[in-house]
Design an enzyme around this catalytic site. Structure first.
Site, PDB file in Angstrom:
ATOM      1  N   CYS A 112       1.303   4.284   3.904  1.00  0.00           N
ATOM      2  CA  CYS A 112       2.352   4.440   4.925  1.00  0.00           C
ATOM      3  C   CYS A 112       3.706   4.103   4.305  1.00  0.00           C
ATOM      4  O   CYS A 112       3.795   3.248   3.432  1.00  0.00           O
ATOM      5  CB  CYS A 112       2.121   3.476   6.085  1.00  0.00           C
TER       6      CYS A 112
ATOM      7  N   CYS B 139       5.423  22.370   6.348  1.00  0.00           N
ATOM      8  CA  CYS B 139       5.267  20.932   6.090  1.00  0.00           C
ATOM      9  C   CYS B 139       6.393  20.439   5.191  1.00  0.00           C
ATOM     10  O   CYS B 139       6.344  19.325   4.688  1.00  0.00           O
ATOM     11  CB  CYS B 139       3.910  20.657   5.461  1.00  0.00           C
TER      12      CYS B 139
ATOM     13  N   TYR C 163      -1.538  32.430   4.457  1.00  0.00           N
ATOM     14  CA  TYR C 163      -1.864  31.065   4.011  1.00  0.00           C
ATOM     15  C   TYR C 163      -2.778  30.424   5.072  1.00  0.00           C
ATOM     16  O   TYR C 163      -2.461  29.373   5.628  1.00  0.00           O
ATOM     17  CB  TYR C 163      -0.612  30.200   3.817  1.00  0.00           C
TER      18      TYR C 163
ATOM     19  N   CYS D  59      -7.694  -0.329   7.913  1.00  0.00           N
ATOM     20  CA  CYS D  59      -6.480   0.490   7.784  1.00  0.00           C
ATOM     21  C   CYS D  59      -6.060   0.971   9.159  1.00  0.00           C
ATOM     22  O   CYS D  59      -6.846   1.586   9.885  1.00  0.00           O
ATOM     23  CB  CYS D  59      -6.743   1.677   6.857  1.00  0.00           C
TER      24      CYS D  59
ATOM     25  N   GLU E 225      -5.620  33.994   2.185  1.00  0.00           N
ATOM     26  CA  GLU E 225      -5.671  32.652   1.602  1.00  0.00           C
ATOM     27  C   GLU E 225      -6.122  32.756   0.150  1.00  0.00           C
ATOM     28  O   GLU E 225      -6.968  33.568  -0.187  1.00  0.00           O
ATOM     29  CB  GLU E 225      -6.649  31.806   2.451  1.00  0.00           C
TER      30      GLU E 225
ATOM     31  N   CYS F 135       0.835  -1.201   0.000  1.00  0.00           N
ATOM     32  CA  CYS F 135       0.000   0.000   0.000  1.00  0.00           C
ATOM     33  C   CYS F 135       0.872   1.254   0.000  1.00  0.00           C
ATOM     34  O   CYS F 135       1.915   1.296   0.636  1.00  0.00           O
ATOM     35  CB  CYS F 135      -0.894  -0.032   1.230  1.00  0.00           C
TER      36      CYS F 135
ATOM     37  N   GLN G   7      -7.778  19.845   8.886  1.00  0.00           N
ATOM     38  CA  GLN G   7      -6.561  19.083   9.196  1.00  0.00           C
ATOM     39  C   GLN G   7      -6.921  17.625   9.488  1.00  0.00           C
ATOM     40  O   GLN G   7      -7.914  17.371  10.176  1.00  0.00           O
ATOM     41  CB  GLN G   7      -5.871  19.685  10.422  1.00  0.00           C
TER      42      GLN G   7
END
Ligand SMILES: C[S@@+](CC[C@H](N)C(=O)[O-])C[C@H]1O[C@@H](n2cnc3c(N)ncnc32)[C@H](O)[C@@H]1O
EC number: 2.1.1.190
Length: 455
Positions: free
Chosen positions: A85, A412, A316, A163, A337, A82, A287
């Site tokens: 992950c 991120c 943002y 999952c 944004e 998969c 989120q």
């Protein structure tokens, strides 16, 4: 230039000491970089070289000579195939250490910053079943309905019944859908020929409220035996508050189309982050790890060091989640944004929380922030939470001109973060402290909050 150290099809012994962007192990043969799928830092491996490029090679594990103490058996039986992950085969403590290292390495190598306090990554106590949103592609596999996840790097569906990182309720929802499709011979969408009805199942769960939304993404308007499907879903999962059909007839990789029809209940669910309430609709962004989002935002708020007197920019801002957190402690917050619908959600979220000191602007940050500055609106504290490509220089330049006492950077992507921290450092804004937060256990994604101060 020919590489004389590593040759294709030859076998070598490699010690793995790092991981790459896709979770692959990284080792060196006489200093030459080798990527090994499935390698764990600390492993001693025998590998066969399958690809040699100018600066690196790719090898396949032939033998695990001495496994790393951090190597574990993944909980999920399909973790290897998969694409969801990448690091389930690595002990969680080690995953956190590797994330801290990645942030540190970027800040040192790209940012060239010294003396920065980089904290250990804040992880989850129980790093499983943490996602509040699941997207299951639906297709056919050997003439049977396949519902699951895409195989690594492909659009081939791996059938799954459970999952490890999704909420348990999904297991039941997927089974009801599978039974319905089999019983009534409802077709799955075929990406090749564009035929078939059901494309994706999207689920959203309010972790605090327990409310559930199901979005059925279809290739046509009519759903056969629609009432039977709704009844089957709500009798199996009574927590369902909303079932929505989303129509996407386009030949596209985009999951969602533009049109939504509410089939059952409300068109939204409710959830909380801390004491703030949010409406979550089929198309709105929220989120995906609500527990760690709270940790991340609280850190951002702490680094902002607000006293109640400050004007704050949240650049943002998405649906205004950080803005509303900041508004509790600031005099005024301006959120900026690019996505129109997100700003509509931000305004609605401010309204349902009774927040009156937040104002939102739609547009490109690199245009809106300079425009506000020209109008004489400046910030005492600026928070930025840009997409992976980081901040545009126009945004950073205007922040510097505004001369705020503090900037909080939520990132991120450690490499664009480091680039932007260097840019700010050269313009009088010193990186003081970095707190990585693990928003996505068992993946290689690194999120970090940074405190930056005017020198
Ligand atoms: C990492 S998200 C942050 C969202 C929000 N702060 C949150 O925590 O939910 C980055 C956001 O930047 C927006 N964005 C991307 N490019 C932009 C730009 N040039 N100007 C303004 N916003 C932009 C995206 O739509 C997205 O909502």
């Amino acid at each position: 230039m020919k590489n004389n150290i590593v040759e294709k099809n030859k076998i070598y012994e490699v010690h793995i000491d790092d991981i790459g962007h896709n979770g692959e192990g990284i080792g060196r043969i006489e200093g030459f970089t080798v990527f090994v799928q499935g390698g764990v830092p600390g492993d001693d491996l025998r590998v066969k070289i399958e690809l040699v490029k100018k600066n690196y090679a790719v090898g396949k594990i032939i033998k695990l000579v001495a496994p790393s103490p951090s190597r574990i058996i993944p909980v999920c039986p399909i973790a290897d195939t998969c694409g969801g992950c990448q690091t389930q085969h690595i002990d969680y403590k080690e995953q956190l250490r590797l994330k801290t290292n990645t942030v540190k390495a970027n800040i040192e190598r790209i940012g060239k910053l010294e003396g920065v306090l980089i904290h250990d990554t804040l992880g989850m106590e129980e790093p499983s079943r943490y996602r509040n949103k699941a997207q299951f592609p639906v297709g056919n596999l050997d003439n049977e309905v396949a519902i699951g996840f895409y195989k690594k790097g492909t659009h081939e569906i791996v059938n799954t019944s459970s999952c490890y990182i999704q909420h348990e309720v999904n297991d039941r929802i997927v089974e009801v859908l599978r039974e319905y499709m089999e019983r009534y011979k409802v077709s799955a969408f075929d990406e090749e020929n564009g035929m078939g009805l059901i494309r994706h199942i999207l689920t959203k769960v309010g972790f605090t409220t327990g409310e559930i939304m199901i979005v059925l993404i279809t290739n046509r308007r009519k759903i056969p035996h629609q009432e039977e499907l709704i009844q089957a879903l709500i009798s199996e999962v009574p927590e369902i508050k909303s079932i929505v059909q989303n129509i996407n007839m386009k030949k596209t990789n985009r999951i969602l189309g533009d049109e939504c029809i509410t089939l059952f209940g409300d068109d939204k669910i409710v959830d909380y982050i801390g004491s703030l309430k949010f409406h979550i609709s089929a198309l709105s962004f929220f989120q995906v790890n609500p527990m760690q989002t709270k940790v991340l935002y609280e850190k951002a708020l702490e680094y902002a060091g607000l006293t109640g007197e400050e004007t704050v920019f949240d650049v943002y801002c998405g649906i205004g989640t950080i803005s509303l957190f900041l508004a509790q402690k600031a005099k005024k917050v301006y959120g900026i944004e690019i996505v129109d619908a997100a700003i509509e959600d931000a305004k609605e979220n401010a309204r349902i929380n009774g927040v009156e000191n937040a104002e939102f602007f739609v547009g490109k940050a690199e245009e809106v922030v300079p425009r506000l500055y020209k109008k004489g609106i400046t910030a005492d504290v600026v928070v930025v939470d840009p997409p992976r490509k980081g901040c545009e220089e126009e945004v950073l330049d205007t922040i510097v001109k505004m001369n705020p006492k503090r900037v909080v950077y939520v990132s991120c992507n450690p490499s664009t973060l480091a680039r932007d921290l260097k840019y700010l450092d050269e313009r009088g804004y010193r990186t003081v402290e970095v707190q990585p937060v693990d928003m996505f256990p068992h993946t290689t994604h690194c999120e970090a909050v940074v405190k930056i101060e005017r020198v």
